[in-house]
Design a protein around this motif. Structure first.
Motif, PDB file in Angstrom:
ATOM      1  N   ARG A  21       0.931  -1.095   0.013  1.00  0.00           N
ATOM      2  CA  ARG A  21      -0.054   0.033   0.098  1.00  0.00           C
ATOM      3  C   ARG A  21       1.047   1.244   0.107  1.00  0.00           C
ATOM      4  O   ARG A  21       1.838   1.329   0.670  1.00  0.00           O
ATOM      5  N   VAL A  22       0.471   2.272  -0.959  1.00  0.00           N
ATOM      6  CA  VAL A  22       1.061   3.647  -0.917  1.00  0.00           C
ATOM      7  C   VAL A  22       0.107   4.351  -0.288  1.00  0.00           C
ATOM      8  O   VAL A  22      -0.847   4.726  -0.775  1.00  0.00           O
ATOM      9  N   VAL A  23       0.561   4.988   1.034  1.00  0.00           N
ATOM     10  CA  VAL A  23      -0.754   5.914   1.488  1.00  0.00           C
ATOM     11  C   VAL A  23       0.027   7.467   1.596  1.00  0.00           C
ATOM     12  O   VAL A  23       1.197   7.824   1.802  1.00  0.00           O
ATOM     13  N   PHE A  24      -0.828   8.378   0.827  1.00  0.00           N
ATOM     14  CA  PHE A  24      -0.505   9.734   0.552  1.00  0.00           C
ATOM     15  C   PHE A  24      -1.285  10.621   1.533  1.00  0.00           C
ATOM     16  O   PHE A  24      -2.305  10.564   1.613  1.00  0.00           O
ATOM     17  N   VAL A  25      -0.656  11.373   2.245  1.00  0.00           N
ATOM     18  CA  VAL A  25      -1.070  12.157   3.278  1.00  0.00           C
ATOM     19  C   VAL A  25      -1.219  13.716   2.916  1.00  0.00           C
ATOM     20  O   VAL A  25      -0.243  14.516   2.168  1.00  0.00           O
ATOM     21  N   LEU A  26      -2.456  13.982   2.764  1.00  0.00           N
ATOM     22  CA  LEU A  26      -2.794  15.348   1.915  1.00  0.00           C
ATOM     23  C   LEU A  26      -2.965  16.327   3.042  1.00  0.00           C
ATOM     24  O   LEU A  26      -3.769  16.342   4.072  1.00  0.00           O
ATOM     25  N   VAL A  27      -2.451  17.433   2.593  1.00  0.00           N
ATOM     26  CA  VAL A  27      -2.810  18.997   3.704  1.00  0.00           C
ATOM     27  C   VAL A  27      -3.352  19.873   2.692  1.00  0.00           C
ATOM     28  O   VAL A  27      -3.267  19.817   1.600  1.00  0.00           O
ATOM     29  N   PRO A  28      -4.226  20.683   3.166  1.00  0.00           N
ATOM     30  CA  PRO A  28      -4.711  21.960   2.166  1.00  0.00           C
ATOM     31  C   PRO A  28      -3.697  22.672   1.641  1.00  0.00           C
ATOM     32  O   PRO A  28      -2.533  22.951   2.452  1.00  0.00           O
ATOM     33  N   GLY A  29      -3.826  23.022   0.298  1.00  0.00           N
ATOM     34  CA  GLY A  29      -2.973  23.581  -0.469  1.00  0.00           C
ATOM     35  C   GLY A  29      -1.762  22.705  -1.002  1.00  0.00           C
ATOM     36  O   GLY A  29      -0.708  23.074  -1.473  1.00  0.00           O
ATOM     37  N   VAL A  30      -2.137  21.201  -1.183  1.00  0.00           N
ATOM     38  CA  VAL A  30      -1.149  20.347  -1.671  1.00  0.00           C
ATOM     39  C   VAL A  30      -0.731  20.598  -2.950  1.00  0.00           C
ATOM     40  O   VAL A  30      -1.513  21.074  -3.839  1.00  0.00           O
ATOM     41  N   HIS A  31       0.383  20.612  -3.331  1.00  0.00           N
ATOM     42  CA  HIS A  31       0.692  20.859  -4.777  1.00  0.00           C
ATOM     43  C   HIS A  31       0.467  19.450  -5.614  1.00  0.00           C
ATOM     44  O   HIS A  31       0.651  18.377  -5.182  1.00  0.00           O
ATOM     45  N   LEU A  32      -0.151  19.689  -6.846  1.00  0.00           N
ATOM     46  CA  LEU A  32      -0.861  18.707  -7.445  1.00  0.00           C
ATOM     47  C   LEU A  32       0.316  17.820  -7.938  1.00  0.00           C
ATOM     48  O   LEU A  32       0.451  16.541  -7.882  1.00  0.00           O
TER      49      LEU A  32
ATOM     50  N   LEU B  76      -3.309   2.336  -3.677  1.00  0.00           N
ATOM     51  CA  LEU B  76      -2.939   3.593  -3.583  1.00  0.00           C
ATOM     52  C   LEU B  76      -3.922   4.188  -2.478  1.00  0.00           C
ATOM     53  O   LEU B  76      -5.225   4.100  -3.151  1.00  0.00           O
ATOM     54  N   THR B  77      -3.734   4.916  -1.536  1.00  0.00           N
ATOM     55  CA  THR B  77      -4.634   5.392  -0.742  1.00  0.00           C
ATOM     56  C   THR B  77      -4.435   6.764  -0.301  1.00  0.00           C
ATOM     57  O   THR B  77      -3.173   7.112  -0.139  1.00  0.00           O
ATOM     58  N   TYR B  78      -5.250   7.579  -0.186  1.00  0.00           N
ATOM     59  CA  TYR B  78      -5.270   8.960   0.093  1.00  0.00           C
ATOM     60  C   TYR B  78      -5.865   9.281   1.501  1.00  0.00           C
ATOM     61  O   TYR B  78      -6.969   9.227   1.561  1.00  0.00           O
ATOM     62  N   VAL B  79      -5.028   9.862   2.627  1.00  0.00           N
ATOM     63  CA  VAL B  79      -5.809  10.195   3.702  1.00  0.00           C
ATOM     64  C   VAL B  79      -5.581  11.918   4.076  1.00  0.00           C
ATOM     65  O   VAL B  79      -4.387  12.336   3.486  1.00  0.00           O
ATOM     66  N   ALA B  80      -6.474  12.387   4.802  1.00  0.00           N
ATOM     67  CA  ALA B  80      -6.488  13.825   5.196  1.00  0.00           C
ATOM     68  C   ALA B  80      -7.351  13.884   6.274  1.00  0.00           C
ATOM     69  O   ALA B  80      -8.099  13.012   6.782  1.00  0.00           O
ATOM     70  N   GLU B  81      -7.122  15.056   7.075  1.00  0.00           N
ATOM     71  CA  GLU B  81      -7.948  15.377   8.105  1.00  0.00           C
ATOM     72  C   GLU B  81      -9.350  15.539   7.809  1.00  0.00           C
ATOM     73  O   GLU B  81     -10.578  15.376   8.788  1.00  0.00           O
ATOM     74  N   ARG B  82      -9.739  16.007   6.484  1.00  0.00           N
ATOM     75  CA  ARG B  82     -11.237  16.404   5.955  1.00  0.00           C
ATOM     76  C   ARG B  82     -11.256  15.566   4.675  1.00  0.00           C
ATOM     77  O   ARG B  82     -10.342  15.401   3.871  1.00  0.00           O
ATOM     78  N   GLU B  83     -12.424  15.227   4.456  1.00  0.00           N
ATOM     79  CA  GLU B  83     -12.518  14.530   3.106  1.00  0.00           C
ATOM     80  C   GLU B  83     -12.079  15.419   1.686  1.00  0.00           C
ATOM     81  O   GLU B  83     -11.868  14.821   0.944  1.00  0.00           O
ATOM     82  N   LEU B  84     -12.427  16.806   1.983  1.00  0.00           N
ATOM     83  CA  LEU B  84     -12.082  17.585   0.720  1.00  0.00           C
ATOM     84  C   LEU B  84     -11.123  18.473   1.062  1.00  0.00           C
ATOM     85  O   LEU B  84     -10.912  19.034   2.052  1.00  0.00           O
ATOM     86  N   VAL B  85     -10.162  18.345   0.161  1.00  0.00           N
ATOM     87  CA  VAL B  85      -8.849  18.968   0.329  1.00  0.00           C
ATOM     88  C   VAL B  85      -8.437  19.723  -0.827  1.00  0.00           C
ATOM     89  O   VAL B  85      -8.251  19.502  -1.955  1.00  0.00           O
TER      90      VAL B  85
END
Length: 303
Positions: A3-14, A36-45
């Motif tokens: 598994r590759v987990v990407f941790v996203l924060v607001p303002g992430v560079h595409l 591939l999995t994408y995680v964040a503190e909120r669903e919409l980033v």
């Protein structure tokens, strides 16, 4: 499955996100079992480029074979914008402590630093953030003017397009240079930048050319570098004469013959095995040498 987990924060560079994601997604298309999995503190980033991304808020279970990646985000002076929260930092630490690999692309290195994973290790980040990274984490060794570093399963890159270099390096380490070459070719990124970092790899340093005949021969050598491969066999495979293949190969790779290219791949793999605790003799056998004398000569020549 890895598994590759990407941790996203607001303002992430595409591109910090999509470059490495494309590498592992392409590897999946080529038969490697990646999820591939994408995680964040909120669903919409919201991204820095205006596109809103969907992520899950619950982290998946991860193991030693999995990778956690923190892509960079828009960070302007005084760099006090959003960063991964405490829960994400705890998960980064726990994953690394359990034997997993963590990676930071661009400003993502700041998150690894906040998690305490850069102390005593080499790291890098985007050139505009290097001074801040060094000031925040004086126990880390910030390496400047390189594309990426790897130190004890903590990998960092300069960001933006260099996240692709980082991801291809991880593929080469995990699965060998042949798969990394196939992924690079599929993504049309032959013109590789590599700085002076040895992690850039033999295969990547000599793929910066448009000659399809040479690429096909390199694909074969990359996949079977531990086997005896005669010039006659390679030329027949490429459907050119031996003289033509040698001329094309030497011109495309900056002076290497097919044999020298194969030896360079063997040497690089042997050095990796020795660095992991293998003896010179065992490493020589693993990469296809009949005995260790040739490997010792090549190592001495390289030094």
């Amino acid at each position: 499955m890895s598994r590759v987990v990407f941790v996203l924060v607001p303002g992430v560079h595409l591109l910090d996100l999509s470059g490495p994601a494309q590498v592992f997604d392409t590897a999946r298309d080529l038969g490697q079992p990646y999820e591939l999995t994408y995680v964040a503190e909120r669903e919409l980033v919201p991204s820095a480029q205006g596109l809103t991304l969907n992520a899950r808020t619950r982290w998946p279970a991860t193991g030693p074979d999995d990778l956690v990646v923190v892509p960079g985000w828009r960070s302007s002076p005084p760099h006090d914008g959003p960063e991964p929260g405490p829960h994400a930092l705890e998960r980064l630490c726990a994953h690394h402590a359990a034997g997993g690999t963590v990676a930071g692309v661009c400003a993502g290195a700041l998150a690894l630093g906040r998690a305490g994973l850069l102390d005593g290790r080499r790291c890098t980040t985007h050139h505009e953030l290097q001074d801040e990274l060094a000031a925040r984490h004086p126990r880390a060794t910030v390496v400047r003017d390189v594309l990426f570093t790897a130190d004890e399963r903590v990998v960092t890159s300069a960001g933006i397009a260099s996240g692709i270099d980082l991801a291809l390096h991880l593929l080469a380490v995990r699965h060998g240079p042949a798969l990394a070459a196939r992924v690079a070719r599929n993504m049309v990124v032959f013109a590789r930048r590599n700085g002076h970092e040895p992690q850039a790899g033999v295969m990547l340093r000599h793929r910066s050319h448009p000659d399809d005949v040479v690429h096909r021969v390199q694909d074969l050598i990359d996949a079977r570098f531990a086997e005896p491969l005669s010039l006659t066999y390679l030329a027949l495979t490429a459907q050119v004469s031996e003289r033509t293949l040698t001329r094309l190969f030497t011109r495309a790779t900056g002076g290497l013959t097919p044999l020298r290219y194969q030896q360079a791949l063997r040497l690089e793999r042997a050095e990796h095995l020795i660095g992991q605790g293998s003896t010179v003799e065992a490493a020589a056998r693993e990469v296809g040498f009949d005995d260790a004398r040739m490997l010792r000569r090549l190592r001495a020549r390289a030094l």
